[in-house]
Design a protein around this motif. Structure first.
Motif, mmCIF file in Angstrom:
data_model
loop_
_atom_site.group_PDB
_atom_site.id
_atom_site.type_symbol
_atom_site.label_atom_id
_atom_site.label_comp_id
_atom_site.label_asym_id
_atom_site.label_seq_id
_atom_site.Cartn_x
_atom_site.Cartn_y
_atom_site.Cartn_z
ATOM 1 N N ASN A 1 0.836 -1.182 0.000
ATOM 2 C CA ASN A 1 0.000 0.000 0.000
ATOM 3 C C ASN A 1 0.888 1.255 0.000
ATOM 4 O O ASN A 1 1.811 1.367 0.807
ATOM 5 C CB ASN A 1 -0.892 -0.019 1.240
ATOM 6 C CG ASN A 1 -1.960 1.035 1.206
ATOM 7 O OD1 ASN A 1 -1.840 2.021 0.512
ATOM 8 N ND2 ASN A 1 -3.005 0.805 1.972
ATOM 9 N N ALA A 2 0.597 2.189 -0.891
ATOM 10 C CA ALA A 2 1.431 3.392 -1.009
ATOM 11 C C ALA A 2 1.341 4.268 0.238
ATOM 12 O O ALA A 2 2.327 4.914 0.603
ATOM 13 C CB ALA A 2 1.020 4.186 -2.241
ATOM 14 N N LEU A 3 0.208 4.278 0.908
ATOM 15 C CA LEU A 3 0.094 5.070 2.132
ATOM 16 C C LEU A 3 0.964 4.501 3.244
ATOM 17 O O LEU A 3 1.567 5.243 4.014
ATOM 18 C CB LEU A 3 -1.361 5.133 2.587
ATOM 19 C CG LEU A 3 -2.286 5.952 1.694
ATOM 20 C CD1 LEU A 3 -3.729 5.798 2.146
ATOM 21 C CD2 LEU A 3 -1.880 7.402 1.705
ATOM 22 N N VAL A 4 1.052 3.183 3.316
ATOM 23 C CA VAL A 4 1.913 2.557 4.314
ATOM 24 C C VAL A 4 3.374 2.832 3.980
ATOM 25 O O VAL A 4 4.198 3.038 4.882
ATOM 26 C CB VAL A 4 1.614 1.047 4.407
ATOM 27 C CG1 VAL A 4 2.570 0.358 5.353
ATOM 28 C CG2 VAL A 4 0.191 0.821 4.856
ATOM 29 N N PHE A 5 3.727 2.840 2.699
ATOM 30 C CA PHE A 5 5.073 3.224 2.292
ATOM 31 C C PHE A 5 5.407 4.623 2.814
ATOM 32 O O PHE A 5 6.472 4.848 3.375
ATOM 33 C CB PHE A 5 5.198 3.244 0.768
ATOM 34 C CG PHE A 5 5.584 1.942 0.146
ATOM 35 C CD1 PHE A 5 5.490 0.749 0.829
ATOM 36 C CD2 PHE A 5 6.046 1.910 -1.148
ATOM 37 C CE1 PHE A 5 5.841 -0.442 0.250
ATOM 38 C CE2 PHE A 5 6.405 0.721 -1.741
ATOM 39 C CZ PHE A 5 6.300 -0.454 -1.046
ATOM 40 N N LEU A 6 4.492 5.536 2.611
ATOM 41 C CA LEU A 6 4.707 6.924 3.022
ATOM 42 C C LEU A 6 4.884 7.025 4.532
ATOM 43 O O LEU A 6 5.792 7.709 5.020
ATOM 44 C CB LEU A 6 3.524 7.773 2.551
ATOM 45 C CG LEU A 6 3.687 9.273 2.535
ATOM 46 C CD1 LEU A 6 4.819 9.660 1.613
ATOM 47 C CD2 LEU A 6 2.401 9.913 2.076
ATOM 48 N N ILE B 1 4.817 15.722 -1.763
ATOM 49 C CA ILE B 1 5.052 15.042 -3.039
ATOM 50 C C ILE B 1 4.411 13.656 -3.035
ATOM 51 O O ILE B 1 3.786 13.239 -4.016
ATOM 52 C CB ILE B 1 6.564 14.928 -3.320
ATOM 53 C CG1 ILE B 1 7.208 16.305 -3.391
ATOM 54 C CG2 ILE B 1 6.834 14.130 -4.585
ATOM 55 C CD1 ILE B 1 6.804 17.125 -4.568
ATOM 56 N N GLY B 2 4.554 12.937 -1.930
ATOM 57 C CA GLY B 2 4.008 11.585 -1.835
ATOM 58 C C GLY B 2 2.495 11.549 -1.940
ATOM 59 O O GLY B 2 1.930 10.672 -2.606
ATOM 60 N N ILE B 3 1.817 12.491 -1.307
ATOM 61 C CA ILE B 3 0.351 12.542 -1.397
ATOM 62 C C ILE B 3 -0.075 12.817 -2.835
ATOM 63 O O ILE B 3 -1.049 12.238 -3.330
ATOM 64 C CB ILE B 3 -0.221 13.602 -0.431
ATOM 65 C CG1 ILE B 3 -0.013 13.161 1.018
ATOM 66 C CG2 ILE B 3 -1.675 13.871 -0.694
ATOM 67 C CD1 ILE B 3 -0.822 11.969 1.438
ATOM 68 N N GLY B 4 0.658 13.678 -3.536
ATOM 69 C CA GLY B 4 0.349 13.933 -4.946
ATOM 70 C C GLY B 4 0.502 12.679 -5.790
ATOM 71 O O GLY B 4 -0.345 12.378 -6.641
ATOM 72 N N ILE B 5 1.560 11.928 -5.552
ATOM 73 C CA ILE B 5 1.769 10.684 -6.293
ATOM 74 C C ILE B 5 0.678 9.675 -5.972
ATOM 75 O O ILE B 5 0.159 8.986 -6.857
ATOM 76 C CB ILE B 5 3.173 10.119 -5.995
ATOM 77 C CG1 ILE B 5 4.234 11.027 -6.590
ATOM 78 C CG2 ILE B 5 3.318 8.696 -6.527
ATOM 79 C CD1 ILE B 5 5.641 10.692 -6.179
ATOM 80 N N LEU C 1 -2.390 10.321 -5.019
ATOM 81 C CA LEU C 1 -3.635 10.751 -5.656
ATOM 82 C C LEU C 1 -3.663 10.392 -7.143
ATOM 83 O O LEU C 1 -4.692 9.951 -7.662
ATOM 84 C CB LEU C 1 -3.832 12.254 -5.468
ATOM 85 C CG LEU C 1 -4.243 12.687 -4.066
ATOM 86 C CD1 LEU C 1 -4.255 14.208 -3.970
ATOM 87 C CD2 LEU C 1 -5.594 12.123 -3.705
ATOM 88 N N VAL C 2 -2.543 10.569 -7.827
ATOM 89 C CA VAL C 2 -2.475 10.187 -9.245
ATOM 90 C C VAL C 2 -2.605 8.677 -9.395
ATOM 91 O O VAL C 2 -3.296 8.191 -10.293
ATOM 92 C CB VAL C 2 -1.163 10.700 -9.882
ATOM 93 C CG1 VAL C 2 -0.927 10.090 -11.250
ATOM 94 C CG2 VAL C 2 -1.186 12.210 -9.970
ATOM 95 N N LEU C 3 -1.980 7.942 -8.507
ATOM 96 C CA LEU C 3 -2.082 6.483 -8.529
ATOM 97 C C LEU C 3 -3.526 6.035 -8.321
ATOM 98 O O LEU C 3 -4.027 5.159 -9.027
ATOM 99 C CB LEU C 3 -1.175 5.898 -7.443
ATOM 100 C CG LEU C 3 -0.856 4.425 -7.481
ATOM 101 C CD1 LEU C 3 0.079 4.157 -8.654
ATOM 102 C CD2 LEU C 3 -0.199 4.006 -6.190
ATOM 103 N N TYR C 4 -4.210 6.655 -7.384
ATOM 104 C CA TYR C 4 -5.604 6.286 -7.123
ATOM 105 C C TYR C 4 -6.514 6.701 -8.286
ATOM 106 O O TYR C 4 -7.441 5.988 -8.639
ATOM 107 C CB TYR C 4 -6.083 6.929 -5.824
ATOM 108 C CG TYR C 4 -7.484 6.522 -5.456
ATOM 109 C CD1 TYR C 4 -7.737 5.264 -4.930
ATOM 110 C CD2 TYR C 4 -8.560 7.383 -5.657
ATOM 111 C CE1 TYR C 4 -9.014 4.871 -4.599
ATOM 112 C CE2 TYR C 4 -9.842 7.003 -5.332
ATOM 113 C CZ TYR C 4 -10.068 5.746 -4.802
ATOM 114 O OH TYR C 4 -11.336 5.357 -4.483
#
Length: 100
Positions: free
Chosen positions: A27-32, A75-79, A81-84
């Motif tokens: 999960n990208a959020l867990v990565f962040l 930057i991570g939240i932007g990435i 959001l694009v991923l989602y």
């Protein structure tokens, strides 16, 4: 006064938790959040060594580290959001289809 070794043990534990989160989750959020934990572990080290040496240099570096973490989150939240938006999911293994 708490000895510096205790701060270093805390920092190592927080860093290992962050590393475990990066290595085991998709999960990208867990990565962040895991990267944030690893940056916070480095900040704990900076402050601990600053306390041990009696100067403020480590605390200044920790402030810069917090600014770096804030920029990384933006930057991570932007990435994410694009991923989602593109995949309707935040699983990082699905992003491999975006390659050339």
């Amino acid at each position: 006064m708490i000895p510096a070794e205790m701060y270093l043990l805390l920092s190592a534990a927080v860093f290992c938790i962050g590393l475990f989160g990066i290595l085991t989750r998709r999960n990208a959020l867990v990565f962040l959040m895991s990267v944030e934990l690893m940056l916070n572990a480095a900040n704990i080290n900076f402050v601990a060594f600053s306390l041990q040496h009696g100067n403020l240099t480590g605390q200044v570096f920790a402030l810069f580290g917090m600014a770096l973490a804030a920029a990384e989150v933006a930057i991570g939240i932007g990435i994410i959001l694009v991923l989602y938006r593109n995949f309707s999911d935040v699983d990082v293994t699905k992003a491999t289809t975006m390659r050339w």
